[in-house]
Design an enzyme around this catalytic site. Structure first.
Site, PDB file in Angstrom:
ATOM      1  N   ASP A  67       0.810  -1.214   0.000  1.00  0.00           N
ATOM      2  CA  ASP A  67       0.000   0.000   0.000  1.00  0.00           C
ATOM      3  C   ASP A  67       0.845   1.266   0.000  1.00  0.00           C
ATOM      4  O   ASP A  67       2.056   1.219   0.224  1.00  0.00           O
ATOM      5  CB  ASP A  67      -0.958   0.005   1.207  1.00  0.00           C
ATOM      6  CG  ASP A  67      -0.321  -0.569   2.470  1.00  0.00           C
ATOM      7  OD1 ASP A  67       0.913  -0.512   2.574  1.00  0.00           O
ATOM      8  OD2 ASP A  67      -1.057  -1.062   3.337  1.00  0.00           O
ATOM      9  N   ASP A 138      -7.556  -2.614  14.380  1.00  0.00           N
ATOM     10  CA  ASP A 138      -8.950  -2.936  14.025  1.00  0.00           C
ATOM     11  C   ASP A 138      -9.040  -4.184  13.137  1.00  0.00           C
ATOM     12  O   ASP A 138     -10.092  -4.481  12.582  1.00  0.00           O
ATOM     13  CB  ASP A 138      -9.603  -1.740  13.318  1.00  0.00           C
ATOM     14  CG  ASP A 138      -8.873  -1.331  12.038  1.00  0.00           C
ATOM     15  OD1 ASP A 138      -7.897  -2.018  11.646  1.00  0.00           O
ATOM     16  OD2 ASP A 138      -9.284  -0.332  11.414  1.00  0.00           O
ATOM     17  N   HIS A 140      -7.304  -4.668  10.299  1.00  0.00           N
ATOM     18  CA  HIS A 140      -7.026  -4.481   8.858  1.00  0.00           C
ATOM     19  C   HIS A 140      -5.736  -5.176   8.433  1.00  0.00           C
ATOM     20  O   HIS A 140      -4.803  -5.308   9.229  1.00  0.00           O
ATOM     21  CB  HIS A 140      -7.047  -3.000   8.448  1.00  0.00           C
ATOM     22  CG  HIS A 140      -5.908  -2.156   8.942  1.00  0.00           C
ATOM     23  ND1 HIS A 140      -6.088  -0.939   9.559  1.00  0.00           N
ATOM     24  CD2 HIS A 140      -4.554  -2.321   8.904  1.00  0.00           C
ATOM     25  CE1 HIS A 140      -4.922  -0.401   9.849  1.00  0.00           C
ATOM     26  NE2 HIS A 140      -3.970  -1.231   9.468  1.00  0.00           N
ATOM     27  N   GLU A 145      -9.734  -1.880   5.489  1.00  0.00           N
ATOM     28  CA  GLU A 145     -10.358  -1.579   6.780  1.00  0.00           C
ATOM     29  C   GLU A 145     -11.566  -2.496   6.990  1.00  0.00           C
ATOM     30  O   GLU A 145     -12.076  -3.091   6.028  1.00  0.00           O
ATOM     31  CB  GLU A 145     -10.796  -0.106   6.791  1.00  0.00           C
ATOM     32  CG  GLU A 145      -9.645   0.895   6.672  1.00  0.00           C
ATOM     33  CD  GLU A 145      -8.831   1.056   7.959  1.00  0.00           C
ATOM     34  OE1 GLU A 145      -8.732   0.096   8.756  1.00  0.00           O
ATOM     35  OE2 GLU A 145      -8.282   2.160   8.158  1.00  0.00           O
TER      36      GLU A 145
HETATM   37  C1  F6R Z   1       1.398  -1.421   6.154  1.00  0.00           C
HETATM   38  C2  F6R Z   1       0.100  -2.069   6.248  1.00  0.00           C
HETATM   39  C3  F6R Z   1      -0.693  -2.051   7.503  1.00  0.00           C
HETATM   40  C4  F6R Z   1       0.138  -2.267   8.764  1.00  0.00           C
HETATM   41  C5  F6R Z   1      -0.754  -2.162  10.006  1.00  0.00           C
HETATM   42  C6  F6R Z   1       0.036  -2.319  11.290  1.00  0.00           C
HETATM   43  O1  F6R Z   1       1.966  -1.587   4.868  1.00  0.00           O
HETATM   44  O2  F6R Z   1      -0.336  -2.600   5.280  1.00  0.00           O
HETATM   45  O3  F6R Z   1      -1.693  -3.046   7.439  1.00  0.00           O
HETATM   46  O4  F6R Z   1       0.745  -3.522   8.711  1.00  0.00           O
HETATM   47  O5  F6R Z   1      -1.386  -0.918  10.010  1.00  0.00           O
HETATM   48  O6  F6R Z   1       0.913  -1.239  11.418  1.00  0.00           O
HETATM   49  P1  F6R Z   1       2.058  -1.254  12.536  1.00  0.00           P
HETATM   50  O7  F6R Z   1       2.974  -2.346  12.168  1.00  0.00           O
HETATM   51  O8  F6R Z   1       2.734   0.098  12.374  1.00  0.00           O
HETATM   52  O9  F6R Z   1       1.382  -1.446  13.832  1.00  0.00           O
END
Ligand code: F6R
Length: 263
Positions: A67, A138, A140, A145
């Protein structure tokens, strides 16, 4: 889903990195699906160590990131382009031409065609061999989401306020966190041959317990991984603390037949 619980994030990441290293040694032009954020940092650190100290060769490896924030130029310090080059790509011998990260500078009606081309690029690379994932508080995965279609493909998504607040630490203020992103879809992630989900810290415990032991539901997008034939989750003690069967998962890992250890 196989659940592997380790005492902390570095030991968990060492196991996940060993898995990825085996894949690259067996298939030097392996296609990796990559994530950003805090979670994969110890994993990238270990892969860099394996490159420097044990000759793990990335020269033919191809990568696709999950992403990117829309509106951020690659050189923006909070962009995922910047993150990947800073924390991983510039420290191994990967070729820039083999790296794919969705552009943050696509706008308006160009977005859907751009996303279809990203999907096409993944297909023409032969598909993703190993997809690395973090998990949002959450549930995701990528930036899919809660409520995202479980069959979704790469597209534009709107971040929830919770995710914007969670990610504000990478920006100078929460107001600066973009509202929109391009993300691989849940269907795109599910097409990967193997999926490695990493989760560390108490803040992930609820999302992890829903993903691993809850019902498969778009309300916790990571729960779809229960339907993936080759999904492993690498958890530290805190992230695993909400799992009812955690003693069993530990037991399974301890009792693994030796021939299965490397799979
Ligand atoms: C990042 C991504 C997100 C993160 C998630 C957890 O490329 O796709 O799904 O893996 O938001 O983020 P952290 O690791 O910062 O807690």
């Amino acid at each position: 889903m196989e659940v592997i619980i380790s005492k902390d994030a570095p030991s968990s990441s060492t196991l996940a990195a060993a898995h990825i290293a085996r894949v690259i040694r067996e298939k030097p032009d392996a296609v990796l699906g990559l994530a950003t954020g805090s979670t994969p940092l110890p994993l990238y650190k270990e892969l860099i160590r394996l490159h420097r100290e044990e000759g793990l060769d990335f020269s033919n490896v191809r990568t696709f990131n999950l992403d990117e924030y829309l509106g951020l130029a690659p050189e923006h310090p909070a962009s995922y382009h910047h993150f990947m080059w800073e924390n991983f790509f510039s420290r191994v011998n990967i070729q820039a031409t083999q790296v794919h990260i969705p552009s943050g500078l696509i706008s308006g009606p160009e977005v859907p065609a751009y996303c279809s081309r990203y999907e096409e690029e993944i297909r023409s690379a032969g598909g993703i061999d190993v997809q690395i994932l973090g998990i949002g508080s959450d549930g995701h995965i990528g930036f899919n989401e809660p409520g995202s279609s479980l069959a979704s493909r790469t597209r534009i998504k709107t971040l929830t306020q919770r995710t914007r607040a969670d990610n504000a630490r990478f920006f100078s203020s929460e107001n600066e966190v973009p509202h929109h992103v391009i993300t691989m879809g849940i269907g795109t992630i599910m097409d990967a041959r193997r999926v490695l989900l990493l989760a560390f810290g108490a803040g992930k415990a609820e999302a992890v317990s829903g993903a691993v032991e809850g019902p498969v539901t778009a309300s916790n997008p990571a729960s779809i991984l229960q339907l993936h034939p080759e999904a492993k989750s690498f958890l530290d003690e805190e992230a695993a603390s909400g799992l009812k069967r955690r003693d069993y998962y530990r037991w399974v890992f301890e009792k693994k037949p030796s021939w299965q250890r490397d799979l």
